[in-house]
Scaffold this motif. Structure first.
Motif, mmCIF file in Angstrom:
data_model
loop_
_atom_site.group_PDB
_atom_site.id
_atom_site.type_symbol
_atom_site.label_atom_id
_atom_site.label_comp_id
_atom_site.label_asym_id
_atom_site.label_seq_id
_atom_site.Cartn_x
_atom_site.Cartn_y
_atom_site.Cartn_z
ATOM 1 N N HIS A 52 0.825 -1.213 0.000
ATOM 2 C CA HIS A 52 0.000 0.000 0.000
ATOM 3 C C HIS A 52 0.856 1.259 0.000
ATOM 4 O O HIS A 52 0.406 2.327 0.426
ATOM 5 C CB HIS A 52 -0.927 -0.009 1.220
ATOM 6 C CG HIS A 52 -1.787 -1.238 1.304
ATOM 7 N ND1 HIS A 52 -2.816 -1.501 0.427
ATOM 8 C CD2 HIS A 52 -1.738 -2.299 2.147
ATOM 9 C CE1 HIS A 52 -3.382 -2.660 0.727
ATOM 10 N NE2 HIS A 52 -2.744 -3.162 1.768
ATOM 11 N N GLY A 53 2.089 1.138 -0.474
ATOM 12 C CA GLY A 53 2.978 2.287 -0.523
ATOM 13 C C GLY A 53 4.029 2.228 0.561
ATOM 14 O O GLY A 53 4.144 1.244 1.297
ATOM 15 N N HIS A 54 4.809 3.284 0.674
ATOM 16 C CA HIS A 54 5.871 3.338 1.672
ATOM 17 C C HIS A 54 5.304 3.714 3.046
ATOM 18 O O HIS A 54 4.456 4.606 3.148
ATOM 19 C CB HIS A 54 6.941 4.350 1.254
ATOM 20 C CG HIS A 54 7.756 3.885 0.089
ATOM 21 N ND1 HIS A 54 7.359 4.064 -1.222
ATOM 22 C CD2 HIS A 54 8.942 3.209 0.040
ATOM 23 C CE1 HIS A 54 8.266 3.540 -2.034
ATOM 24 N NE2 HIS A 54 9.228 3.018 -1.297
ATOM 25 N N ARG A 55 5.789 3.043 4.072
ATOM 26 C CA ARG A 55 5.325 3.280 5.442
ATOM 27 C C ARG A 55 6.517 3.405 6.377
ATOM 28 O O ARG A 55 7.559 2.759 6.170
ATOM 29 C CB ARG A 55 4.436 2.122 5.924
ATOM 30 C CG ARG A 55 3.144 1.945 5.118
ATOM 31 C CD ARG A 55 2.160 3.058 5.408
ATOM 32 N NE ARG A 55 0.880 2.860 4.738
ATOM 33 C CZ ARG A 55 0.565 3.336 3.541
ATOM 34 N NH1 ARG A 55 1.471 4.047 2.874
ATOM 35 N NH2 ARG A 55 -0.615 3.128 3.014
ATOM 36 N N CYS A 56 6.363 4.218 7.411
ATOM 37 C CA CYS A 56 7.394 4.343 8.441
ATOM 38 C C CYS A 56 7.264 3.179 9.415
ATOM 39 O O CYS A 56 6.192 2.968 10.002
ATOM 40 C CB CYS A 56 7.245 5.664 9.204
ATOM 41 S SG CYS A 56 7.738 7.120 8.277
ATOM 42 N N VAL A 57 8.339 2.442 9.582
ATOM 43 C CA VAL A 57 8.304 1.288 10.478
ATOM 44 C C VAL A 57 8.042 1.723 11.919
ATOM 45 O O VAL A 57 7.316 1.056 12.652
ATOM 46 C CB VAL A 57 9.621 0.485 10.370
ATOM 47 C CG1 VAL A 57 9.684 -0.603 11.439
ATOM 48 C CG2 VAL A 57 9.738 -0.135 8.984
ATOM 49 N N GLU B 16 5.153 -8.399 -1.519
ATOM 50 C CA GLU B 16 6.343 -8.171 -2.332
ATOM 51 C C GLU B 16 7.602 -8.316 -1.491
ATOM 52 O O GLU B 16 8.607 -8.853 -1.938
ATOM 53 C CB GLU B 16 6.282 -6.774 -2.969
ATOM 54 C CG GLU B 16 7.423 -6.499 -3.922
ATOM 55 C CD GLU B 16 7.292 -5.159 -4.628
ATOM 56 O OE1 GLU B 16 8.338 -4.580 -4.993
ATOM 57 O OE2 GLU B 16 6.150 -4.690 -4.818
ATOM 58 N N TRP B 17 7.542 -7.824 -0.242
ATOM 59 C CA TRP B 17 8.682 -7.963 0.684
ATOM 60 C C TRP B 17 8.962 -9.428 0.959
ATOM 61 O O TRP B 17 10.105 -9.877 0.937
ATOM 62 C CB TRP B 17 8.354 -7.228 1.987
ATOM 63 C CG TRP B 17 9.305 -7.475 3.105
ATOM 64 C CD1 TRP B 17 10.462 -6.808 3.374
ATOM 65 C CD2 TRP B 17 9.165 -8.463 4.151
ATOM 66 N NE1 TRP B 17 11.058 -7.311 4.495
ATOM 67 C CE2 TRP B 17 10.298 -8.323 4.994
ATOM 68 C CE3 TRP B 17 8.209 -9.423 4.445
ATOM 69 C CZ2 TRP B 17 10.476 -9.132 6.117
ATOM 70 C CZ3 TRP B 17 8.388 -10.228 5.563
ATOM 71 C CH2 TRP B 17 9.527 -10.075 6.394
ATOM 72 N N ALA B 18 7.915 -10.195 1.195
ATOM 73 C CA ALA B 18 8.086 -11.615 1.537
ATOM 74 C C ALA B 18 8.662 -12.411 0.372
ATOM 75 O O ALA B 18 9.393 -13.383 0.577
ATOM 76 C CB ALA B 18 6.764 -12.218 1.974
ATOM 77 N N GLU B 19 8.356 -12.016 -0.843
ATOM 78 C CA GLU B 19 8.791 -12.777 -2.004
ATOM 79 C C GLU B 19 10.149 -12.316 -2.536
ATOM 80 O O GLU B 19 10.712 -12.952 -3.431
ATOM 81 C CB GLU B 19 7.754 -12.675 -3.120
ATOM 82 C CG GLU B 19 6.417 -13.314 -2.774
ATOM 83 C CD GLU B 19 6.528 -14.798 -2.487
ATOM 84 O OE1 GLU B 19 7.438 -15.449 -3.038
ATOM 85 O OE2 GLU B 19 5.704 -15.314 -1.692
ATOM 86 N N SER B 20 10.687 -11.209 -2.008
ATOM 87 C CA SER B 20 11.959 -10.676 -2.523
ATOM 88 C C SER B 20 13.142 -11.477 -2.010
ATOM 89 O O SER B 20 13.055 -12.206 -1.046
ATOM 90 C CB SER B 20 12.101 -9.224 -2.122
ATOM 91 O OG SER B 20 12.196 -9.078 -0.712
#
Length: 256
Positions: free
Chosen positions: A233-238, A252-256
């Motif tokens: 859903h876009g860039h987020r601040c952790v 996408e993070w999990a599959e990278s």
């Protein structure tokens, strides 16, 4: 949730091997509500080379004693300075920061590696208070790199996996027999490759899953943008939008 800035007294410090230690900090005032998975920003005293506060996961909370415990890995000048503090010293905290784990499911699995197991003890405690004993799977390269072991046994069933076989099963957490059992919610915190492997398993098997990211966080309130991560859903601040994210929003993070 409202954020607080307060001085805490170091009432106990315990070393766990050469790389980790636990600080137990006591407040003079009653503690506000703290969610499992949240963190604090600690001001490092007595070191002019350390300008920024250090973000550290909340390891445990005792409302009766007004104490917060922090499990800390020594990785640089700031944490090295904190490791040398004596009891009686004062530390200034900004807390509680970020969001927390949702504590869903009746058969949860908590997976942690290294310093990533820090938020899982309080998480296991909160599940236990709901009458649920989670399965806890802790991993590391060696037994020495799993700093806390027996404490989890009060709240759930605990398993270990080490790459050299020095504790529990030999191999990765994803190779442990307990990992393949049936769960309805998974919580992960630890090294990124481990988290991504567990997240992929959860996504492939339709298991609700939350991950706690450990990006570098300088301000803790989303102002400096140094901890931004990409989500579906876009860039987020952790620090502000996380550190806990549902892996459904991180495909996408999990599959990278």
């Amino acid at each position: 949730m409202k954020k607080h800035i307060a001085d805490f007294t170091v009432v106990d410090k315990k070393n766990h091997g050469q790389h980790y230690f636990i600080l137990r900090l006591q407040s003079s005032e009653p503690l506000p509500e703290i969610l499992p998975g949240q963190f604090v920003e600690v001001e490092v005293p007595d070191n002019k080379e350390v300008f920024l506060r250090r973000p550290i996961s909340i390891h445990d909370v005792d409302y009766n004693d007004r104490t917060i415990s922090l499990l800390v890995q020594i990785v640089g000048k700031g944490t090295a300075t904190l490791s040398k503090l004596d009891t009686g010293r004062m530390l200034n905290l900004v807390f509680p920061l970020g969001n927390g784990f949702s504590l869903l499911g009746d058969k949860p699995l908590l997976v942690g590696g290294g310093a990533g197991l820090a938020p899982l003890l309080y998480t296991a405690r909160k599940y236990s208070e709901k009458g649920i004993r989670p399965t806890v799977l802790l991993g590391g390269r060696t037994a020495e790199l799993i700093p806390v072991k027996d404490e989890f046994k009060a709240y759930g069933e605990v398993f270990f996996a080490t790459e050299d076989g020095s504790l529990g099963e030999k191999g990765l957490v994803t190779q442990h027999p307990a990992f393949g059992l049936s769960y309805d919610h998974i919580i992960i915190c630890g090294p990124t490759p481990m988290m991504k492997a567990v997240a992929r398993h959860a996504l492939q098997n339709g298991i609700n899953c939350e991950v706690s990211l450990e990006n570098t966080m300088a301000c803790g309130v989303g102002a400096c943008l140094c901890c931004v991560t990409k989500t579906d859903h876009g860039h987020r601040c952790v620090c502000k939008d996380g550190p806990v994210f549902n892996v459904k929003d991180m495909k996408e993070w999990a599959e990278s």
